[in-house]
Design an enzyme around this catalytic site. Sequence first.
Site, mmCIF file in Angstrom:
data_model
loop_
_atom_site.group_PDB
_atom_site.id
_atom_site.type_symbol
_atom_site.label_atom_id
_atom_site.label_comp_id
_atom_site.label_asym_id
_atom_site.label_seq_id
_atom_site.Cartn_x
_atom_site.Cartn_y
_atom_site.Cartn_z
ATOM 1 C CB CYS A 2 -8.630 4.564 -18.868
ATOM 2 S SG CYS A 2 -7.592 5.677 -19.252
ATOM 3 N NE ARG A 27 -10.684 1.391 -14.183
ATOM 4 C CZ ARG A 27 -10.147 0.642 -13.505
ATOM 5 N NH1 ARG A 27 -10.611 -0.145 -12.203
ATOM 6 N NH2 ARG A 27 -9.187 -0.057 -14.229
ATOM 7 C CD1 TRP A 76 -5.790 9.806 -13.900
ATOM 8 C CD2 TRP A 76 -4.285 8.746 -14.853
ATOM 9 N NE1 TRP A 76 -4.737 10.015 -13.095
ATOM 10 C CE2 TRP A 76 -3.923 9.365 -13.742
ATOM 11 C CE3 TRP A 76 -3.480 8.075 -15.560
ATOM 12 C CZ2 TRP A 76 -2.396 9.366 -13.149
ATOM 13 C CZ3 TRP A 76 -2.036 7.962 -15.175
ATOM 14 C CH2 TRP A 76 -1.528 8.749 -13.965
ATOM 15 C CG ASN A 112 -7.769 0.701 -18.591
ATOM 16 O OD1 ASN A 112 -6.840 1.448 -18.282
ATOM 17 N ND2 ASN A 112 -8.237 -0.186 -17.352
ATOM 18 N N GLY A 113 -5.064 1.230 -20.510
ATOM 19 C CA GLY A 113 -3.655 0.492 -20.486
ATOM 20 C C GLY A 113 -2.488 1.408 -21.144
ATOM 21 C CD GLU A 495 -3.133 4.975 4.559
ATOM 22 O OE1 GLU A 495 -1.971 4.805 3.830
ATOM 23 O OE2 GLU A 495 -4.265 5.032 4.001
ATOM 24 C CE LYS A 499 -6.047 7.754 2.450
ATOM 25 N NZ LYS A 499 -5.569 6.600 2.272
ATOM 26 C CD GLU A 502 -4.658 9.579 -0.852
ATOM 27 O OE1 GLU A 502 -4.440 9.167 -2.169
ATOM 28 O OE2 GLU A 502 -4.947 8.776 0.129
ATOM 29 C CG HIS A 518 18.957 12.318 12.324
ATOM 30 N ND1 HIS A 518 20.486 12.394 12.964
ATOM 31 C CD2 HIS A 518 18.355 11.371 13.067
ATOM 32 C CE1 HIS A 518 20.657 11.590 13.875
ATOM 33 N NE2 HIS A 518 19.311 11.140 13.971
ATOM 34 C CE LYS A 617 -10.052 2.526 -4.505
ATOM 35 N NZ LYS A 617 -9.780 3.100 -3.328
HETATM 36 C C1 F6R Z 1 -4.210 5.840 -1.367
HETATM 37 C C2 F6R Z 1 -4.258 4.701 -2.244
HETATM 38 C C3 F6R Z 1 -3.288 4.261 -2.932
HETATM 39 C C4 F6R Z 1 -3.256 2.788 -3.111
HETATM 40 C C5 F6R Z 1 -2.265 2.170 -3.997
HETATM 41 C C6 F6R Z 1 -2.167 0.438 -4.353
HETATM 42 O O1 F6R Z 1 -5.210 6.340 -0.680
HETATM 43 O O2 F6R Z 1 -5.233 4.277 -2.195
HETATM 44 O O3 F6R Z 1 -2.078 4.530 -2.594
HETATM 45 O O4 F6R Z 1 -3.221 2.144 -2.095
HETATM 46 O O5 F6R Z 1 -2.518 2.731 -5.434
HETATM 47 O O6 F6R Z 1 -3.481 0.450 -4.871
HETATM 48 P P1 F6R Z 1 -3.855 -1.266 -4.841
HETATM 49 O O7 F6R Z 1 -4.262 -1.388 -3.207
HETATM 50 O O8 F6R Z 1 -5.079 -1.180 -5.605
HETATM 51 O O9 F6R Z 1 -2.674 -2.074 -5.454
#
Ligand code: F6R
Length: 622
Positions: A2, A27, A76, A112-113, A495, A499, A502, A518, A617
Amino acid sequence: MCGIVGFVGKHQAAPILLEGLSKLEYRGYDSAGIAVRDGDKKAEVVKATGRLKNLEEKTDDGKAVVGSCGIGHTRWATHGGPSQTNAHPHVSGNCSGSASGTVESDVVGVHNGIIENYQELKEKLLKHGYEFYSETDTEVAIKLIDYYYKKYKVGPIDAIAKTMVRVRGSYALEVMFADYPNEIYVARKDSPMIIGVTDGETFIASDVPAILNRTKNVYYIGNNEMARLVAGQAEFYDLNGDQIEKELVEIKFDVESAEKGGYEHFMMKEIHEQPKVVRDTFNSLYKNGTVDLSEVGLTEEDIKGFSGVCFVACGSAWHVGMAAAYVIEDLAKMPVRVELASEFRYRKPVIDKNMLVVVISQSGETADSLAALREAKARGNKVLAIVNVVGSSIAREADYVLYTLAGPEISVATTKAYSCQLMATYMLALELGVVRGELSQEKCAEYLSELEQIPECIEKILDDKERLQWFAAKFANVKDVFFIGRGIDYAISLEGSLKMKEISYIHSEAYAAGELKHGTISLIEDGTLVIGVLGQDDLYEKTISNMVECKARGAYLMGLTAYGHYEIEDTADFVSYIPKMDGHFIGSLLVIPLQLLGYYISVARGLDVDKPRNLAKSVTVE
Ligand code: F6R
């Protein structure tokens, strides 16, 4: 999770609110809404499900809603699915479920929360005659404010303070009261909020990009604080209702850094910003030919007292910790633990009091990471935050702060913040190694000159991106992808896999290459894409063997390795090469083709790269 915006000033509020929301859509993007007041008239509320453009169309880009004081929200969904009724703003009266219209309510607000005890509070309010039209926790919070406002016949600040004492959870709350035209009241606990002030105008937002082109002068409102906002002015209050002083802070980001700058997607723009921001982060920690953490606040004395390092983070930031663990163990010979913040906070972990806890976070607002930080501090550990957003909760609560200089990261999938975090951990590793006598100054200088090469090497990889684009188009419909590697290569595989899944919605897994046989190898079948990450020279042949095992079971092999390892072409069906680099730091290069691969596959599948489904985000809920 949000985004909220607010405005009170000389101009029409609705277009400003919509513009702010467009910068915060990363967000949350399942619905959006605004409430605007024209002088002492009732608030007009307009909401729309889906992307912000639906709200823009409905309000003729804001022109159809008159008034110079208003609040806005992009959602969200947490409590209650994505629907017009559950969309914010919410009101104290019996209806805000409609698409648009003037509301008769005394209180209207956005949030937001998460209000954790909303069920219990709802029952209390039902007994007092309140009715509920939505399934949201926010409607409960707004009605509770209304209840205290009327019961005790107090002003807005006291009514909000009483509500804050009763609710459990997190909130960045904006509220307008019918009796107080041209005023917005806000409250904050554990969810981000900044307040920008310029000549005769006041702005509220969850994050800097939403107000960056309006003002760079902001107040950071603290936890359990409230504010009364009028045009061009902000007054702050603590929970007792007493006024408190705050300093106006100037934001260093420039406006362009929060725009797409000619790229089709923020993600691609941010991938290309990596050479610069990684260099900036390096330079900020490099003085007089050596590592300098004085601005971080870490002294040699402190470092000598640490018995080890415990990384705590979520998602990609956790992957950074995974890579850093190998580097610190090897260069500083210190024990390292890497913990998922969501597990750490509840597991009652036994960690030595002298361990340095390092919380890594781009946003500095991730709920689990913040809670883990508090848990560590409560146990008496010192906490270093590696954070991107200045003034964020994690930055404010940590004992030491190392700011990454990635600038605003808008794409939901992180790229440049991740790369800056990696660089920050390398610098930390070198300093720990030198101060603890495990690394000579000469060796440290050698490593530093290697680190200086990283930005240029990233540029070289980016110059050769078309091959990956071609490969991505070929594999855009693949069903399963496995990323395998050993040591740091495994951390980078984690990672790469994240990528991929997601933003492209393709199932993928990362495996420590030796672990595959395994169990997981039973999933390999004809056409499964297996990507071998081969940055560690001493482990190269081992991982190649594991790739060959997959090929024997029908896998298509992609190899990712440094120039020079051309013999890999005998094994892999497709190879992506990166410049040579010391094995400790090569992860910074290996990750770039993997970011590009995820990006190009997402584009080839016609997906929304910057705003993948179900994600947001900044994860400010647990
Ligand atoms: C993936 C991604 C998330 C963040 C995670 C932590 O591309 O961006 O996995 O890394 O949500 O977020 P922060 O770094 O803001 O604590």
